[in-house]
Design an enzyme around this catalytic site. Structure first.
Site, PDB file in Angstrom:
ATOM      1  CE  LYS A  18      -2.088  -1.225   3.850  1.00  0.00           C
ATOM      2  NZ  LYS A  18      -1.366  -2.505   4.081  1.00  0.00           N
ATOM      3  NE  ARG A  36      -4.175  -1.898  10.345  1.00  0.00           N
ATOM      4  CZ  ARG A  36      -3.146  -1.278   9.771  1.00  0.00           C
ATOM      5  NH1 ARG A  36      -3.252  -0.025   9.400  1.00  0.00           N
ATOM      6  NH2 ARG A  36      -2.014  -1.909   9.566  1.00  0.00           N
ATOM      7  NE  ARG A  63       7.350  -2.573   5.925  1.00  0.00           N
ATOM      8  CZ  ARG A  63       6.016  -2.625   6.011  1.00  0.00           C
ATOM      9  NH1 ARG A  63       5.267  -2.000   5.115  1.00  0.00           N
ATOM     10  NH2 ARG A  63       5.436  -3.309   6.977  1.00  0.00           N
ATOM     11  NE  ARG A 108       6.395  -0.575  10.081  1.00  0.00           N
ATOM     12  CZ  ARG A 108       5.205  -0.679   9.483  1.00  0.00           C
ATOM     13  NH1 ARG A 108       5.009  -0.138   8.292  1.00  0.00           N
ATOM     14  NH2 ARG A 108       4.218  -1.325  10.068  1.00  0.00           N
ATOM     15  NE  ARG A 128       2.465  -5.239  11.278  1.00  0.00           N
ATOM     16  CZ  ARG A 128       3.508  -5.002  10.486  1.00  0.00           C
ATOM     17  NH1 ARG A 128       4.697  -5.538  10.771  1.00  0.00           N
ATOM     18  NH2 ARG A 128       3.385  -4.235   9.443  1.00  0.00           N
TER      19      ARG A 128
HETATM   20  P1  ADP Z   1       2.208  -1.898   3.165  1.00  0.00           P
HETATM   21  O1  ADP Z   1       2.231  -0.385   3.113  1.00  0.00           O
HETATM   22  O2  ADP Z   1       0.981  -2.475   2.507  1.00  0.00           O
HETATM   23  O3  ADP Z   1       2.441  -2.466   4.520  1.00  0.00           O
HETATM   24  P2  ADP Z   1       4.746  -1.673   1.675  1.00  0.00           P
HETATM   25  O4  ADP Z   1       4.372  -0.816   0.513  1.00  0.00           O
HETATM   26  O5  ADP Z   1       5.547  -1.032   2.744  1.00  0.00           O
HETATM   27  O6  ADP Z   1       3.427  -2.407   2.281  1.00  0.00           O
HETATM   28  O7  ADP Z   1       5.507  -2.954   1.102  1.00  0.00           O
HETATM   29  C1  ADP Z   1       5.978  -3.972   1.976  1.00  0.00           C
HETATM   30  C2  ADP Z   1       7.324  -4.486   1.454  1.00  0.00           C
HETATM   31  O8  ADP Z   1       7.107  -5.212   0.242  1.00  0.00           O
HETATM   32  C3  ADP Z   1       8.320  -3.368   1.125  1.00  0.00           C
HETATM   33  O9  ADP Z   1       9.609  -3.805   1.487  1.00  0.00           O
HETATM   34  C4  ADP Z   1       8.176  -3.201  -0.392  1.00  0.00           C
HETATM   35  O10 ADP Z   1       9.403  -2.756  -0.996  1.00  0.00           O
HETATM   36  C5  ADP Z   1       7.828  -4.614  -0.848  1.00  0.00           C
HETATM   37  N1  ADP Z   1       6.909  -4.632  -1.997  1.00  0.00           N
HETATM   38  C6  ADP Z   1       5.896  -3.766  -2.268  1.00  0.00           C
HETATM   39  N2  ADP Z   1       5.259  -4.102  -3.400  1.00  0.00           N
HETATM   40  C7  ADP Z   1       5.885  -5.225  -3.865  1.00  0.00           C
HETATM   41  C8  ADP Z   1       5.703  -6.061  -5.016  1.00  0.00           C
HETATM   42  N3  ADP Z   1       4.735  -5.823  -5.911  1.00  0.00           N
HETATM   43  N4  ADP Z   1       6.527  -7.129  -5.167  1.00  0.00           N
HETATM   44  C9  ADP Z   1       7.515  -7.373  -4.245  1.00  0.00           C
HETATM   45  N5  ADP Z   1       7.737  -6.632  -3.154  1.00  0.00           N
HETATM   46  C10 ADP Z   1       6.942  -5.555  -2.955  1.00  0.00           C
HETATM   47  P1  AMP Z   2       0.934   0.095   9.192  1.00  0.00           P
HETATM   48  O1  AMP Z   2       1.987   1.147   9.019  1.00  0.00           O
HETATM   49  O2  AMP Z   2      -0.318   0.379   8.403  1.00  0.00           O
HETATM   50  O3  AMP Z   2       1.461  -1.302   8.964  1.00  0.00           O
HETATM   51  O4  AMP Z   2       0.493   0.182  10.731  1.00  0.00           O
HETATM   52  C1  AMP Z   2       1.397  -0.107  11.777  1.00  0.00           C
HETATM   53  C2  AMP Z   2       0.631  -0.320  13.078  1.00  0.00           C
HETATM   54  O5  AMP Z   2      -0.057   0.900  13.440  1.00  0.00           O
HETATM   55  C3  AMP Z   2      -0.471  -1.374  13.045  1.00  0.00           C
HETATM   56  O6  AMP Z   2       0.037  -2.677  13.264  1.00  0.00           O
HETATM   57  C4  AMP Z   2      -1.390  -0.900  14.171  1.00  0.00           C
HETATM   58  O7  AMP Z   2      -0.857  -1.234  15.449  1.00  0.00           O
HETATM   59  C5  AMP Z   2      -1.314   0.611  14.040  1.00  0.00           C
HETATM   60  N1  AMP Z   2      -2.377   1.135  13.130  1.00  0.00           N
HETATM   61  C6  AMP Z   2      -2.184   1.765  11.940  1.00  0.00           C
HETATM   62  N2  AMP Z   2      -3.356   2.123  11.401  1.00  0.00           N
HETATM   63  C7  AMP Z   2      -4.333   1.699  12.251  1.00  0.00           C
HETATM   64  C8  AMP Z   2      -5.757   1.739  12.244  1.00  0.00           C
HETATM   65  N3  AMP Z   2      -6.427   2.285  11.217  1.00  0.00           N
HETATM   66  N4  AMP Z   2      -6.409   1.197  13.299  1.00  0.00           N
HETATM   67  C9  AMP Z   2      -5.742   0.649  14.335  1.00  0.00           C
HETATM   68  N5  AMP Z   2      -4.410   0.551  14.408  1.00  0.00           N
HETATM   69  C10 AMP Z   2      -3.692   1.078  13.380  1.00  0.00           C
END
Ligand code: ADP
Ligand code: AMP
Length: 214
Positions: free
Chosen positions: A13, A88, A127, A160, A171
């Site tokens: 995302k 969420r 990541r 992270r 998660r």
């Molecule tokens: P989210 O915001 O949904 O948690 P991220 O955008 O941070 O996910 O992506 C999670 C990890 O996966 C990052 O390290 C990113 O570089 C990698 N990633 C994102 N899209 C792809 C893809 N299409 N194929 C492989 N790896 C990806």
């Molecule tokens: P994310 O960056 O989206 O992976 O979120 C990291 C963490 O933040 C999650 O695992 C939750 O603990 C908290 N969090 C983020 N967005 C929300 C939401 N909309 N509702 C509840 N917890 C959230």
């Protein structure tokens, strides 16, 4: 354009939101990023959220709804926005409808990036994020040219604290229990599109954009 990017943790995302910001010039609103900023600043909200985030749970609806409401009423959201990581829960989705109704706007589209559970732990554990500009990389799928250094701005990369296999288990469980029901919720509204998130990053971007410019 008011967009909602959905998908489990690690689906891509944030990565895709960064591309959509470039294409459509609208703000990216990530509740995860907002919470991490509060943790870094050491605010009361940050202190409360940190405990929950470190455990891989969900921060309370009341807190999250409050921060999103405040953010969506800012001027830069008048041209549109990309929501990422919110809602969420069904309660958050209901609150979002109410906030948007008060603002006199509607969601343009809900895009769900679908990635099977077995791929998500590897994505999260690999990541890496730039400390300076927030760009997201992956040690295997999207590596930087120089190890540990951001291609974009030369900043140092970090991992992270919640991107480990154990916390990811929690998660993903929270996603299954509280967030997955939102797929049906938005399917009923009729603005829902699912995108195959297993493809390479640039292909996923192309597909998202093709849905949006149709
Ligand atoms: P989210 O915001 O949904 O948690 P991220 O955008 O941070 O996910 O992506 C999670 C990890 O996966 C990052 O390290 C990113 O570089 C990698 N990633 C994102 N899209 C792809 C893809 N299409 N194929 C492989 N790896 C990806
Ligand atoms: P994310 O960056 O989206 O992976 O979120 C990291 C963490 O933040 C999650 O695992 C939750 O603990 C908290 N969090 C983020 N967005 C929300 C939401 N909309 N509702 C509840 N917890 C959230």
């Amino acid at each position: 354009m008011q967009l909602l990017l959905m998908g489990p943790p690690g689906a891509g995302k944030g990565t895709q939101a960064a591309e959509l910001v470039k294409k459509f010039d609208i703000p990216h609103i990530s509740t995860g990023d907002m919470l991490r900023a509060a943790v870094k600043e050491g605010t009361e909200l940050g202190k409360q959220a940190k405990v929950v985030m470190d455990a891989g749970g969900l921060v309370s609806d009341e807190i999250i709804i409050g921060i999103v409401k405040e953010r969506l009423t800012k001027d830069d959201c008048k041209k549109g926005f990309i929501l990422d990581g919110f809602p969420r829960t069904v309660e958050q989705a209901d609150a979002l409808s109410k906030i948007l109704e008060e603002l006199g706007i509607k969601l343009t589209r809900v895009l769900n990036i679908h990635v099977p559970a077995e791929d998500l732990i590897e994505r999260a554990v690999g990541r890496r994020i730039c400390k300076k500009c927030g760009a997201t990389y992956h040690v295997k799928f999207n590596p930087t040219q120089k190890d540990g250094i951001c291609d974009n701005c030369g900043g140092d990369l970090y991992q992270r604290g919640d991107d480990n296999a154990e916390t990811m288990g929690n998660r993903l469980a929270a996603y299954e229990k509280s967030t997955r029901p939102l797929i049906e919720y938005y399917q009923k509204v009729g603005i829902y599109t699912e995108i195959d998130g297993r493809k390479p990053i640039d292909k996923v971007t192309e597909e998202l954009i093709s849905v949006l410019v149709k």
